[in-house]
Enzyme design. Structure first.
Site, short mmCIF file in Angstrom:
data_model
loop_
_atom_site.label_atom_id
_atom_site.label_comp_id
_atom_site.label_asym_id
_atom_site.label_seq_id
_atom_site.Cartn_x
_atom_site.Cartn_y
_atom_site.Cartn_z
N TYR A 176 40.85 8.50 -11.10
CA TYR A 176 40.96 9.96 -11.20
C TYR A 176 42.29 10.46 -11.78
CZ TYR A 176 43.20 9.18 -6.63
OH TYR A 176 44.00 8.72 -5.60
N HIS B 55 46.13 6.63 -2.33
CA HIS B 55 46.14 7.42 -1.10
C HIS B 55 46.24 6.51 0.12
CE1 HIS B 55 45.13 10.49 1.83
NE2 HIS B 55 44.11 9.75 2.24
N ARG C 111 52.83 10.92 -5.28
CA ARG C 111 52.35 9.70 -4.65
C ARG C 111 52.18 8.64 -5.73
NH1 ARG C 111 46.69 10.46 -3.32
NH2 ARG C 111 46.29 8.99 -5.02
#
Length: 397
Positions: free
Chosen positions: A302, A293, A289
């Protein structure tokens, strides 16, 4: 590395299965080991665009023409352009939310183009490329994210179910549908899309159990994009995700999800298994990805930039472009024409979203109960009073 299968006896064929077909063989494919200690997976195009051989899966793309290769490239480019426009529209306040597919185009276009018209698709909320392959107008995907409808298309018009926000539940829907068409005697197949995060959901485990026991003609297509929001895959499973299928009694295979040819070939193989009565298959498309998200997420909190940079070198669109150029299957005129088409698509999407009418504020109270309900009537009246509190002196809103 061998595609995992179970040693248990072959289950009885379901009512809609056909015996004696070539797709009914047990999976014994060998995957290609990648350099640099990376996972083993099925790969037909390297990141540099070089075509590599695969004894088991070459036959599924053996007849692909230069025109079809350009078509796959066009699909990925236009899907990415639509996705970028939707992200920009959300940032401009035109959409409430958007879930980007950036980086996952090959997995979606490859698997989407493997489907027959009579196959049925159960997506999550990120399968914009599959929707494109099924002929769903891109602008119809945006109504839900703008809050003007609950999904802007007829699922049966394109055999493409409405987007599913509840994580993993669509795998159960797909399994039930697959069991139904098998009992009806159809030779079509069903495919359910989900992510690595959803693979940890109980609904997915239940779908695996039912599909295996009832030999349902369903393909579980897991796009392992490495992150379930901020949770990495290694914190979700001690084994590669495709190996989970073995415990339920059906084959699993890991494919390079940034390789559109490999995604096409492996999905064709899995769908043929389903149609020929061999039951379910788990395909793990190993991809990444590239973006957040959703537009409410900040991935910089993160994960590191160098991780994304490493995956950008494996970009699915750049990979196919390199192959087209090295094989002299496309010239600058083709790429220029596609760029113009891409810009036209972006403009059409912008205009369509801004032209969407606001929904009726009271529509939310309709169709809650077939024959009405006193509590809903009470809530409607309360909402009407609240709306009226904003009226101006002339009675306008």
């Amino acid at each position: 590395m061998t595609v995992e299968s179970t040693a248990a006896p072959k289950p009885r064929r379901s009512a809609g299965s056909k015996a004696g077909t070539t797709g009914a063989k047990r999976a014994t494919s060998t995957t290609r080991a990648k350099k640099g200690g990376e996972p083993q997976l099925v790969q037909l195009l390297t990141p540099e665009g070089k075509r590599v051989k695969n004894a088991e899966f070459d036959k599924y793309v053996a007849g692909i023409t230069p025109d079809e290769l350009r078509g796959l490239y066009r699909d990925m480019v236009l899907t990415r352009r639509f996705d970028a426009e939707a992200t920009a529209l959300q940032r401009q306040g035109e959409l409430g939310l958007w879930a980007s597919l950036l980086g996952q185009e090959a997995a979606q276009i490859g698997s989407g183009r493997a489907l027959r018209d009579d196959d049925y698709v159960f997506p999550t909320y990120r399968e914009h490329g599959v929707a494109w392959c099924r002929g769903v107008d891109p602008t119809n995907l945006l109504g839900m994210f703008r809050g003007v409808n609950n999904g802007g298309w007829d699922p049966n018009g394109n055999n493409f179910h409405l987007y599913t926000i509840v994580i993993g539940s669509q795998t159960l829907h797909a399994t039930g549908y697959a069991m139904g068409i098998a009992k009806d005697g159809a030779d079509s197949a069903v495919i359910a899309y989900f992510g690595d995060g959803a693979s940890s959901q109980g609904d997915v485990a239940e779908a695996f159990t039912f599909s295996a026991v009832y030999n349902a003609p369903v393909v579980f297509f897991c796009q392992n994009n490495q992150w379930a929001i901020s949770e990495p895959t290694e914190k979700q499973s001690r084994v590669p995700l495709y190996q989970r299928a073995q415990g339920f009694g059906f084959p699993g295979v890991r494919v390079d999800g940034n390789d559109v040819l490999a995604s096409l070939a492996v999905t064709k193989w899995a769908l043929e298994r389903a149609r020929s009565g061999e039951g379910p298959t788990l395909v793990e498309a190993y991809t990444y990805r590239m973006g957040a998200h959703t537009t409410s997420d900040d991935p910089t909190r993160y994960r590191h930039d160098d991780e994304r940079a490493a995956w950008e070198a494996k970009d699915p669109i750049l990979r196919l472009r390199r192959h087209l150029e090295s094989a002299n299957h496309a010239d600058e005129g083709f790429f220029a024409e596609l760029e113009a088409e891409s810009e036209a698509l972006g403009k059409r999407v912008r205009e369509a979203v801004r032209a969407m009418p606001d929904p009726d504020h009271f529509a939310i109270f309709e169709n809650v109960y077939a024959d009405g309900h006193a509590l809903v009537d009470e809530e409607r009246a309360q909402f009407a009073a609240y709306q009226a509190s904003f009226a101006d002196a002339d009675g306008g809103k």
